[in-house]
Design a protein around this motif. Structure first.
Motif, PDB file in Angstrom:
ATOM      1  N   ASN A   1      42.934  -4.349  15.773  1.00 46.72           N
ATOM      2  CA  ASN A   1      41.925  -3.272  15.686  1.00 46.72           C
ATOM      3  C   ASN A   1      41.706  -2.846  14.234  1.00 46.72           C
TER       4      ASN A   1
ATOM      5  N   MET B   1      38.227  -3.200  12.215  1.00 46.72           N
ATOM      6  CA  MET B   1      37.579  -2.014  11.635  1.00 46.72           C
ATOM      7  C   MET B   1      37.340  -2.214  10.134  1.00 46.72           C
TER       8      MET B   1
ATOM      9  N   CYS C   1      31.360   1.915  33.082  1.00 51.09           N
ATOM     10  CA  CYS C   1      32.668   2.462  32.682  1.00 51.09           C
ATOM     11  C   CYS C   1      33.030   3.641  33.572  1.00 51.09           C
TER      12      CYS C   1
ATOM     13  N   ARG D   1      36.949   4.269  33.338  1.00 49.18           N
ATOM     14  CA  ARG D   1      37.524   3.829  32.062  1.00 49.18           C
ATOM     15  C   ARG D   1      36.595   4.312  30.958  1.00 49.18           C
ATOM     16  N   SER D   2      37.164   4.518  29.790  1.00 50.09           N
ATOM     17  CA  SER D   2      36.314   4.911  28.674  1.00 50.09           C
ATOM     18  C   SER D   2      35.777   3.657  28.010  1.00 50.09           C
ATOM     19  N   MET D   3      34.691   3.823  27.265  1.00 44.64           N
ATOM     20  CA  MET D   3      34.129   2.679  26.550  1.00 44.64           C
ATOM     21  C   MET D   3      35.171   2.125  25.566  1.00 44.64           C
ATOM     22  N   GLY D   4      35.927   3.033  24.934  1.00 45.63           N
ATOM     23  CA  GLY D   4      36.963   2.633  23.975  1.00 45.63           C
ATOM     24  C   GLY D   4      38.011   1.767  24.659  1.00 45.63           C
ATOM     25  N   ASN D   5      38.367   2.142  25.896  1.00 45.23           N
ATOM     26  CA  ASN D   5      39.380   1.370  26.620  1.00 45.23           C
ATOM     27  C   ASN D   5      38.868  -0.027  26.946  1.00 45.23           C
TER      28      ASN D   5
ATOM     29  N   LEU E   1      36.532  -1.693  25.228  1.00 42.84           N
ATOM     30  CA  LEU E   1      36.339  -2.476  24.007  1.00 42.84           C
ATOM     31  C   LEU E   1      37.644  -2.782  23.272  1.00 42.84           C
ATOM     32  N   PHE E   2      38.572  -1.819  23.299  1.00 43.58           N
ATOM     33  CA  PHE E   2      39.781  -2.016  22.484  1.00 43.58           C
ATOM     34  C   PHE E   2      41.069  -2.017  23.300  1.00 43.58           C
ATOM     35  N   GLY E   3      40.947  -1.835  24.640  1.00 43.76           N
ATOM     36  CA  GLY E   3      42.157  -1.676  25.457  1.00 43.76           C
ATOM     37  C   GLY E   3      42.769  -2.982  25.908  1.00 43.76           C
TER      38      GLY E   3
END
Ligand code: NAP
Length: 460
Positions: free
Chosen positions: A160, A164, A256, A261-265, A267-269
């Motif tokens: 990650n 970034m 989502c 689930r969150s978008m972050g989860n 994309l990055f989970g």
């Protein structure tokens, strides 16, 4: 052709796109919606071909022929089950087109010492950046869905942070370009880094989360097209790109939400790399039921609710499920279908398959409509669904899918679960529904089991 006629055609196509999107929001009007959208695209193409800046048509006609033949072939031969990867491929080409238009505009203006105003330059940079990362991202998504690339999340240490940093350097190139537009190094470095970032963005995501990723990439491709519209001063691209961009974003958010689930989860989970989680009430014996007994329960029921899931899609059992419904309806049984928004592996997956099998829309019920019906349902038949009927999501706050809305099959008088064995669903979690007293397991491929059930019901 006067410019106002072209603008009117663009306006008309924008209205048709909106009517198309509206139509596609319901299965009954979806086909009509597609026609509106297709007609809108035709009007937009005709309007564009009337532009007085066009000096020769041979390249355009060549592109039109190649695109139409490719589209026709894909439309005719790509099976319904391969639709997600086919859509990913379309996104990749759409985004590549946007990125190439941006590169050629930059080349035209700056390679020979010209210049663009800062607004157009910003739009162009945005278009190339989003277009490039969407192209490679969509190609990776397509490869994962087709099984050409590993479906599991590909992970490495510090991923990650690395991603970034790469994004930050790409954006920094964009900012430098803004300050010194004539320095081609910034421009082409930004393009190259965005292409790499697209790959790195998608490889850590499991193939089952690809539908969310794709609808997000769709949104990026739309925004890239809108930016192209600003860079070229083309209204139809601005309208269509914005509609595409925001509908894709809304769809991703809704998916989502339906998975809790969150978008972050997503994309990055790296969901799907580890299948761990606590499960309440899962354990003990699973009770089996035989074909004859199951057929009898169904034939003498007052109301039966079918709950299709991913297993129905893999077994291609949608036609035989309709045959069973018809056999039951002939005996006076009320039949309903419960549709979970994320059952299967793509939005509307169950709706598409059941529509293909000519199941009447009036028999399809959404989660909120059908849940109050389960306590008065004699038999709920779960056809290759697992996560969307997992009571842990409702009852166990420690479950990774806690809070995800479910179809409350466990509240029916009897739940018959059709699956091949003890395989888990997409979440990798055990499902306590299968261990409940009111649940009976009917093992085997869903299509074969349903075929045998139809035969047994006819015998009764
Ligand atoms: P699921 O949880 O993935 O479970 C599918 C079940 O079908 C498996 O337990 C499997 O068990 C069974 N199965 C597979 N092939 C079968 C066959 N040929 N015949 C009979 N059974 C078969 O499916 P779901 O309940 O539909 O849930 C969908 C999941 O995907 C959710 O977790 C959702 O969040 C996720 N998801 C959905 C979307 C979307 O847009 N729809 C997008 C991303 C993620 P056996 O191996 O024992 O047969």
């Amino acid at each position: 052709m006067p410019a106002y006629i072209i603008e009117l055609l663009y306006l008309l196509s924008g209205v048709l796109f909106i009517m198309g999107l509206r139509g596609m929001s319901h299965p009954e009007t979806a086909r009509r919606g597609m026609f509106y959208a297709e007609f809108g695209m035709l009007v937009a193409i005709v309007g564009t071909l009337m532009q007085h800046e066009i000096v020769r048509y041979d390249w355009i006609i060549g592109g039109l022929v190649i695109g139409s033949v490719a589209g026709l072939i894909m439309g005719l031969w790509v099976p319904m089950t391969a639709m997600p990867q086919r859509t990913a491929l379309s996104h990749a080409f759409g985004a590549l087109a946007a990125a190439l238009v941006g590169v050629s505009e930059y080349y035209r203006h700056y390679q020979f010492g010209g210049h663009l105003d800062s607004f157009k330059l910003g739009a162009l940079g945005f278009e190339v950046l989003l277009g490039s990362l969407t192209t490679t991202g969509s190609l990776v998504a397509c490869g994962k869905l087709q099984g050409v690339l590993p479906g599991k999340p590909l992970l490495f240490k510090g991923q990650n942070i690395f991603n970034m940093t790469l994004l930050a350097v790409t954006v920094a190139c964009f900012v430098c370009l803004f300050a010194k537009p004539g320095v081609v190094f910034y421009f082409y470095t930004m393009v190259a880094l965005a292409l790499v970032f697209g790959v790195l963005l998608v490889i850590p995501i499991g193939s089952a989360d690809m539908p969310v990723v794709m609808s997000l990439l769709n949104s990026y491709a739309g925004l890239a097209s809108a930016a192209t519209g600003f860079a070229l001063g083309n209204n139809v691209l601005i309208i269509a790109g914005t509609l595409d961009g925001f509908s894709g974003l809304i769809l991703s958010i809704l998916m989502c939400k339906a998975m809790n689930r969150s978008m972050g989860n997503v994309l990055f989970g790296a969901f799907g790399s580890v299948a761990e989680g606590t499960s309440s009430g899962a354990g003990g014996e699973m009770r089996e039921i035989g074909i004859e007994d199951a057929a009898t329960q169904l034939a003498y029921a007052r109301q039966v609710v079918f709950v299709p899931g991913y297993g129905m899609a893999t077994a291609q059992a949608q036609h035989v499920i309709r045959e069973l419904s018809e056999a039951l309806e002939e005996r006076g049984v009320t039949v309903k279908y419960a549709i979970h928004p994320v059952a299967g592996r793509m939005p509307g997956h169950m709706n598409v398959l059941l529509a293909e099998a000519n199941v009447p829309y009036s028999e399809l019920y959404e989660l909120e409509q059908i849940n109050p019906d389960f306590p008065s349902t004699d038999v709920a038949v779960v056809v290759g669904a697992n996560d969307v009927v997992n009571p842990d999501a409702r009852d166990n706050p420690g479950s990774p899918i806690s809070g995800m809305p479910i179809l409350e099959v466990d509240r029916a008088k009897l739940a018959i679960v059709l699956k091949r064995g003890k395989g888990r669903g997409f979440s990798g979690l055990e499902n306590p529904l299968f261990f409940k007293e009111k649940t009976a397991m009917l093992y085997g491929d869903a299509k074969e089991t349903l075929t045998r059930l139809v035969q047994e019901v006819h015998k009764l």
